[in-house]
Design a protein around this motif. Structure first.
Motif, short mmCIF file in Angstrom:
data_model
loop_
_atom_site.label_atom_id
_atom_site.label_comp_id
_atom_site.label_asym_id
_atom_site.label_seq_id
_atom_site.Cartn_x
_atom_site.Cartn_y
_atom_site.Cartn_z
N VAL A 63 6.50 -49.68 -98.35
CA VAL A 63 6.17 -48.26 -98.22
C VAL A 63 6.58 -47.83 -96.82
N VAL A 64 7.52 -46.90 -96.75
CA VAL A 64 8.01 -46.41 -95.45
C VAL A 64 7.70 -44.92 -95.35
N ILE A 65 7.16 -44.51 -94.21
CA ILE A 65 6.71 -43.13 -94.02
C ILE A 65 7.28 -42.56 -92.72
N ALA A 66 7.83 -41.35 -92.81
CA ALA A 66 8.29 -40.62 -91.63
C ALA A 66 7.27 -39.55 -91.29
N LYS A 67 6.92 -39.46 -90.00
CA LYS A 67 6.00 -38.43 -89.52
C LYS A 67 6.82 -37.25 -89.00
N VAL A 68 6.51 -36.06 -89.50
CA VAL A 68 7.29 -34.87 -89.18
C VAL A 68 6.34 -33.74 -88.79
N THR A 69 6.71 -32.98 -87.78
CA THR A 69 5.87 -31.89 -87.28
C THR A 69 6.02 -30.62 -88.12
N ALA A 70 5.20 -29.63 -87.81
CA ALA A 70 5.26 -28.35 -88.53
C ALA A 70 6.60 -27.64 -88.30
N ASP A 71 7.25 -27.90 -87.15
CA ASP A 71 8.57 -27.31 -86.91
C ASP A 71 9.68 -28.28 -87.26
N LYS A 84 7.48 -45.45 -89.95
CA LYS A 84 6.74 -46.69 -90.03
C LYS A 84 6.93 -47.35 -91.40
N SER A 85 7.11 -48.67 -91.37
CA SER A 85 7.08 -49.48 -92.59
C SER A 85 5.71 -50.14 -92.64
N LEU A 86 4.90 -49.79 -93.62
CA LEU A 86 3.51 -50.22 -93.64
C LEU A 86 3.38 -51.73 -93.83
N ASP A 87 2.49 -52.31 -93.05
CA ASP A 87 2.13 -53.73 -93.13
C ASP A 87 3.34 -54.65 -92.99
N GLU A 88 4.36 -54.20 -92.28
CA GLU A 88 5.50 -55.08 -91.99
C GLU A 88 5.10 -56.03 -90.85
N PRO A 89 5.35 -57.33 -90.91
CA PRO A 89 6.24 -58.03 -91.85
C PRO A 89 5.53 -58.69 -93.03
N HIS A 90 4.24 -58.42 -93.22
CA HIS A 90 3.50 -59.12 -94.28
C HIS A 90 3.74 -58.52 -95.66
N PHE A 91 3.84 -57.19 -95.73
CA PHE A 91 4.13 -56.48 -96.98
C PHE A 91 3.14 -56.83 -98.09
N ARG A 92 1.83 -56.76 -97.77
CA ARG A 92 0.79 -57.03 -98.76
C ARG A 92 0.48 -55.75 -99.52
N PRO A 93 0.65 -55.75 -100.84
CA PRO A 93 0.47 -54.51 -101.62
C PRO A 93 -0.88 -53.83 -101.41
N HIS A 94 -1.97 -54.60 -101.38
CA HIS A 94 -3.28 -53.97 -101.24
C HIS A 94 -3.47 -53.37 -99.85
N VAL A 95 -2.91 -54.01 -98.82
CA VAL A 95 -3.02 -53.48 -97.46
C VAL A 95 -2.17 -52.23 -97.30
N MET A 96 -0.95 -52.26 -97.82
CA MET A 96 -0.08 -51.08 -97.76
C MET A 96 -0.73 -49.89 -98.45
N THR A 97 -1.35 -50.15 -99.58
CA THR A 97 -1.99 -49.06 -100.33
C THR A 97 -3.15 -48.46 -99.53
N LYS A 98 -3.95 -49.32 -98.91
CA LYS A 98 -5.06 -48.81 -98.10
C LYS A 98 -4.54 -47.99 -96.93
N HIS A 99 -3.55 -48.49 -96.22
CA HIS A 99 -3.00 -47.76 -95.08
C HIS A 99 -2.36 -46.44 -95.51
N PHE A 100 -1.73 -46.43 -96.66
CA PHE A 100 -1.08 -45.23 -97.18
C PHE A 100 -2.10 -44.11 -97.36
N TRP A 101 -3.17 -44.37 -98.08
CA TRP A 101 -4.15 -43.32 -98.38
C TRP A 101 -5.05 -43.03 -97.18
#
Length: 309
Positions: free
Chosen positions: A63-71, A78-95
């Motif tokens: 799961v990769v997320i880009a942070k973007v401002t209002a303008d 960020k690539s979530l939970d890299e380098p472990h890539f644990r599905p349950h951890v990525m899901t928690k961090h996502f929400w």
């Protein structure tokens, strides 16, 4: 100029749950997880021409997320939970991260039919509560299909909520703007890369998709009147400088720049002088220099339960 996060542009790559496939589709055959996946992929190939398995049998693996401002400035990726890539951890961090940033707008390409449902089912699977997403407010609900304020699916914008088809997908949209699009790996190869343990390659592929989505997002903002072509040009230049800076330590960014090209401005001065000049950045003698590109943020080490977004 606020650096508050207003948009979270994201992409998800997923792998099949072989145990679940075996239990649900082949309960009497006692197949191993790998055998169940292989059998289901063969069936899907015969039925649809693709080995891609429905999201209901999948779990997120990148799961990769880009942070973007209002303008519309790109702050960070960020690539979530890299380098472990644990599905349950990525899901928690996502929400949890979405709530930490005060519930900004999700931005995807075809995320309404895949990425968001996948992450919702992952919350279900891993026992996570997301009450602010699953609010019960009728047509104002954030999960309302037509609630673009909570989730802007760029494919739905470009197809009027699937009234038309967008043949070519994100790859076509990105390349029409001179951006790399698909580079080597494709979505139907993710399972094979996971099986051989190359999770970093999956994350890099996902990161490049997010970069493509960001640039498609900018052009969609031009199309809908929320951004001028001249301002889009400045934002693209800032993002390019940020990617080049990241390329020193990020292979995905380095590969992305290797395939970078520029959008060809078709407007001629005798047709429309303003549009013809819109993709040419002014010199420092003509106007103030454009704002400096965003720098990679220095974040404090996260606590175990904090969001990685």
């Amino acid at each position: 100029m606020s650096d508050a996060v207003a948009h979270l542009i994201f992409d998800v790559e997923s792998i099949a749950d072989g145990e679940l496939i075996s239990a649900v589709r082949y309960p009497d055959e006692k197949l191993t997880p790998d055998e169940a996946i292989a059998k289901y992929q063969a069936e899907r190939l015969e039925q649809t021409g693709s080995t891609f398995i429905p999201h209901t049998f999948m779990v997120p693996i990148s799961v990769v997320i880009a942070k973007v401002t209002a303008d519309f400035r790109l702050l960070d990726i960020k690539s979530l939970d890299e380098p472990h890539f644990r599905p349950h951890v990525m899901t928690k961090h996502f929400w949890h991260g979405w709530e930490v940033y005060n519930m900004p707008q999700w931005v995807t390409f075809n995320g309404r039919s895949f990425d968001i449902p996948l992450m919702e089912l992952a919350a279900f699977r891993f026992g996570l509560s997301v009450p602010k997403w699953f609010d019960d407010s009728g047509y104002k609900s954030r999960r309302n299909r037509f609630s673009t304020g909570s989730h802007l699916d760029l494919q739905e914008l470009l197809t009027n909520f699937s009234a038309a088809r967008f043949n070519g997908g994100l790859n076509l949209a990105a390349q029409s703007l001179g951006k790399p699009g698909k580079m080597g790996l494709s979505g139907d190869q993710v399972q094979a890369y996971y099986d051989r343990g190359d999770l970093k390659a999956i994350s890099d592929y996902c990161r490049c998709d997010v970069l493509d989505t960001y640039f498609v997002f900018l052009r969609c903002m031009v199309m809908t009147g929320r951004l001028s072509l001249a301002d889009e040009t400045k934002l693209i230049q800032q993002a390019r400088e940020w990617i080049e800076c990241q390329a020193q330590t990020c292979q995905a960014c380095s590969d992305y720049m290797d395939h970078w090209s520029e959008w060809k401005n078709p407007w001629q001065p005798d047709e429309d002088e303003a549009l013809a000049a819109a993709t040419v950045l002014p010199t420092e003698h003509e106007t103030d220099a454009p704002p400096a590109p965003p720098q990679a943020s220095e974040e404090k080490p996260a606590k175990k339960d904090e969001a990685a977004t």
